[in-house]
Design a protein around this motif. Sequence first.
Motif, PDB file in Angstrom:
ATOM      1  N   THR A   1       4.409  20.728 -30.356  1.00 35.25           N
ATOM      2  CA  THR A   1       3.032  21.219 -30.232  1.00 35.25           C
ATOM      3  C   THR A   1       2.070  20.232 -30.885  1.00 35.25           C
ATOM      4  O   THR A   1       2.442  19.468 -31.768  1.00 35.25           O
ATOM      5  N   ASP A   2       0.832  20.285 -30.438  1.00 36.72           N
ATOM      6  CA  ASP A   2      -0.175  19.401 -31.020  1.00 36.72           C
ATOM      7  C   ASP A   2      -0.957  20.130 -32.102  1.00 36.72           C
ATOM      8  O   ASP A   2      -1.382  21.263 -31.915  1.00 36.72           O
ATOM      9  N   ALA A   3      -1.131  19.468 -33.234  1.00 38.75           N
ATOM     10  CA  ALA A   3      -1.954  20.040 -34.301  1.00 38.75           C
ATOM     11  C   ALA A   3      -3.422  19.930 -33.919  1.00 38.75           C
ATOM     12  O   ALA A   3      -4.215  20.829 -34.162  1.00 38.75           O
ATOM     13  N   VAL A   4      -3.765  18.816 -33.313  1.00 42.58           N
ATOM     14  CA  VAL A   4      -5.140  18.590 -32.885  1.00 42.58           C
ATOM     15  C   VAL A   4      -5.142  18.066 -31.469  1.00 42.58           C
ATOM     16  O   VAL A   4      -4.339  17.190 -31.116  1.00 42.58           O
ATOM     17  N   ARG A   5      -5.995  18.612 -30.645  1.00 47.57           N
ATOM     18  CA  ARG A   5      -6.115  18.124 -29.269  1.00 47.57           C
ATOM     19  C   ARG A   5      -7.571  18.243 -28.851  1.00 47.57           C
ATOM     20  O   ARG A   5      -8.191  19.286 -29.071  1.00 47.57           O
ATOM     21  N   THR A   6      -8.126  17.187 -28.299  1.00 44.67           N
ATOM     22  CA  THR A   6      -9.502  17.268 -27.798  1.00 44.67           C
ATOM     23  C   THR A   6      -9.518  16.869 -26.331  1.00 44.67           C
ATOM     24  O   THR A   6      -8.671  16.099 -25.871  1.00 44.67           O
ATOM     25  N   HIS A   7     -10.496  17.447 -25.587  1.00 42.68           N
ATOM     26  CA  HIS A   7     -10.655  17.110 -24.176  1.00 42.68           C
ATOM     27  C   HIS A   7     -12.067  16.608 -23.939  1.00 42.68           C
ATOM     28  O   HIS A   7     -13.018  17.368 -24.095  1.00 42.68           O
ATOM     29  N   GLY A   8     -12.191  15.375 -23.581  1.00 39.92           N
ATOM     30  CA  GLY A   8     -13.498  14.832 -23.191  1.00 39.92           C
ATOM     31  C   GLY A   8     -14.601  15.062 -24.204  1.00 39.92           C
ATOM     32  O   GLY A   8     -15.742  15.341 -23.855  1.00 39.92           O
TER      33      GLY A   8
END
Lengths: 253, 519
Positions: A2-9
């Motif tokens: 799993t990702d601790a941090v994920r951003t989209h655009g």
Amino acid sequence: MTDAVRTHGLFKRFGPQVAVAGVDLAVPAGSFAGLVGPNGAGKTTTLSMITGLLRPDGGAAQVDGFDVWRDPVQVKARIGVLPEGLRLFERLSGRELLIYNGRLRGIPRAEVERRAEELLQVMDLTDAADKLVVDYSTGMRKKIGLAAALLHNPSVLFLDEPFEGVDPVSANTLTEVLRRFTASGSTVIFSSHVMDLVERLCDWVSVMNGGHIVAQGPIAEVRAGRSLNQAFLDLVGARGNGEEGLSWLGAKP
Amino acid sequence: MSTFALFAQLKLRLISGNLRGATERKIGFIFSVLAALFLGGLGFLLMSLLRLARPDIATDLGIVAYSAFAVGWAIIPLMSFGLDDTLDPARLALFPLRTRELAVGLFASSATGVWPLATLLALAGSLVGLPRGWSGVLVGIPAVLLAFALCLVLSRLVTTALSGALRSRRGRDALAVAAIGLVLVFQLPNLVVNRGIGDPAALLKDAAAVLRWTPPGMAAHAVAAGGLTALGELAVVAVAVVLVAWLWIKTLNRALVTPEATTRAASVRRSKGVLDRLLPDGPLAAVVFKEVRYIRRDPRFRVGWLVSVVVTGVLAFSMSGQGGGQPAVVIGITCLGAAMIGAQLSNAYGIDGRSLWMNAVVYGSEQDLRRDFAGRHLAASMVAVPLLALLALAAGFFAGDLGASLAGMLTAWGVFGIALGTGAVTSVLIPYTVPDRLNAFTGAAPGQGGTAFLGSMGAMMATGLLALPVVLPVILGLSWLSVLALPYGVAATLVGERIAGKIGRMRMPEILDAVTKPA
């Protein structure tokens, strides 16, 4: 994983200037991640938007699967932050600052006092614990700031240039604490432009340039056999070697 | 001359740069421009109306007015909330500027702005009002310019000289208090007048007789008299301007190279506050804990509290002599004190400034923010409630009407509550940066003077309007209504906290941006 941090655009402009132009950052949980990039690449802006201190113009950011802007209560309980250059509550003593922070997050006073005492000891701040933060040196500030960010045992820790202006002894203390923290499965994301440090500490690296992510992944993958410094210069496009022009520089009149 | 133009341009650019992209700052700026133009125009009108007065009285009034301008310029920047701080000389320290260029440049940037313009306008009014002949007008033009220059250099000299002492944290605290003493000294004539000693006309004559020999007085006298004497007087004024400017530059040069006085880091006692022991453990107690320490340790808080108390005390003392035991005076003054003390929290986040992020990364819900305000208000009440009681008693004592003290006390507590409520709302709607640096008296960061003006005026006016329904009947004699003031005030505080919580949660990033402007 799993990702601790994920951003989209993730996107932010200041007037006509685009500071962050659609960043897709991904940091796996439990990693010690470095966010590197030249000055003005948008590192601080990106971190500010993920931690809820700056409103993005577009895009989304998630911490542990919770949206930063739609679910701030969940996110803020999970993160610890140490921004660059911003100040602490200067008129409190180091100990009072930690106690204030812990109790503000609803931790019972007795527990806060216990944790604060331990943190002060680990950070080697016991002697200065009752002095006002306004009289602290840069290294002491970074240490007390880190202690405040760790006090509520966050699952993701964001640090903006944590080692800037810190002497080697304090830096060593900081890295030891951070290593222990990630070893327990928590995530650290820190921005820096000291490549040696990133190479030594991190297992994951994201490279930013001109508001974009230009490379991202496990550090060995990004390096691809080169030193991280060389990889970085290749990625951001080293701008000449400084030999053209400037003929007057160093010329004796 | 080119240096002058360069620095004037630089100042204009600084002003316009600070306005870019923020609507409320633009509104604030326009507001302060209008206020300055209005006051400047009013000054011009009043000064030119001196023409209608008897020549000797007109001259005396002119002398007093000129002196008042000079004194005003020396003191107001120390306390004002609306004036921009001029270009920080420390930023020019590394440029190879000759002392003369530095002086001309800083003078130019001081002269550029709306308030200097307003002053010049008002002074120019005396060209219509004072001269009794053509020679007076001719001499008048340089006289006005010289008086204007004197105001500017005097103001710079005072702030720069004090800045030196303000570098150390302790010096800053001490000087802040000393400045209030200075204000008291200037209030003395007012006290004397209001106590009914001497009649105004004689007092004006006496004052003018002394002030006539000070540089601003001589400038005014020169405009009125004209002729050869006037030229002599102008020469003296010019010398004074050059002298003050020279002193200023000397002080500045020294201030720029003198290392910061080291402050020994003193340890603080580890103690729990009274309220902290009574409140249940949790975030609310944490906020009170922090806020009580800030009220005690931050000089900006201390100055604010002291100013409110001193001003109210002075008013109580002087007004009561005049009013002769009017209960309305006691009540009115105590309420004014309550409004002033409450107004200090009208920019609650501004005082946090660059440390506000520590709260911002914790607060995620409306309730968190509401609790934050509640904590601040509780901490402030801990000091303000007994203080207002004391003020009411003092006002009653001076007026010889201790009976009015009770009504005054109750109403003032109510007004304090209203001020807290409106202050919470302005804190989230019109936040601005409160700089914490050399000049502890600067109220707002460069370019935010207008916002600060708007914020404090807005809070004051809203408090006044909301307080009217309860204060007015009490002042008019229905003292029993003061019983209702306290619950009304508490209700206003709670409503204010609720509204502020709602708005604040949505605006937190914008508030954070507004209170962390470079200063």
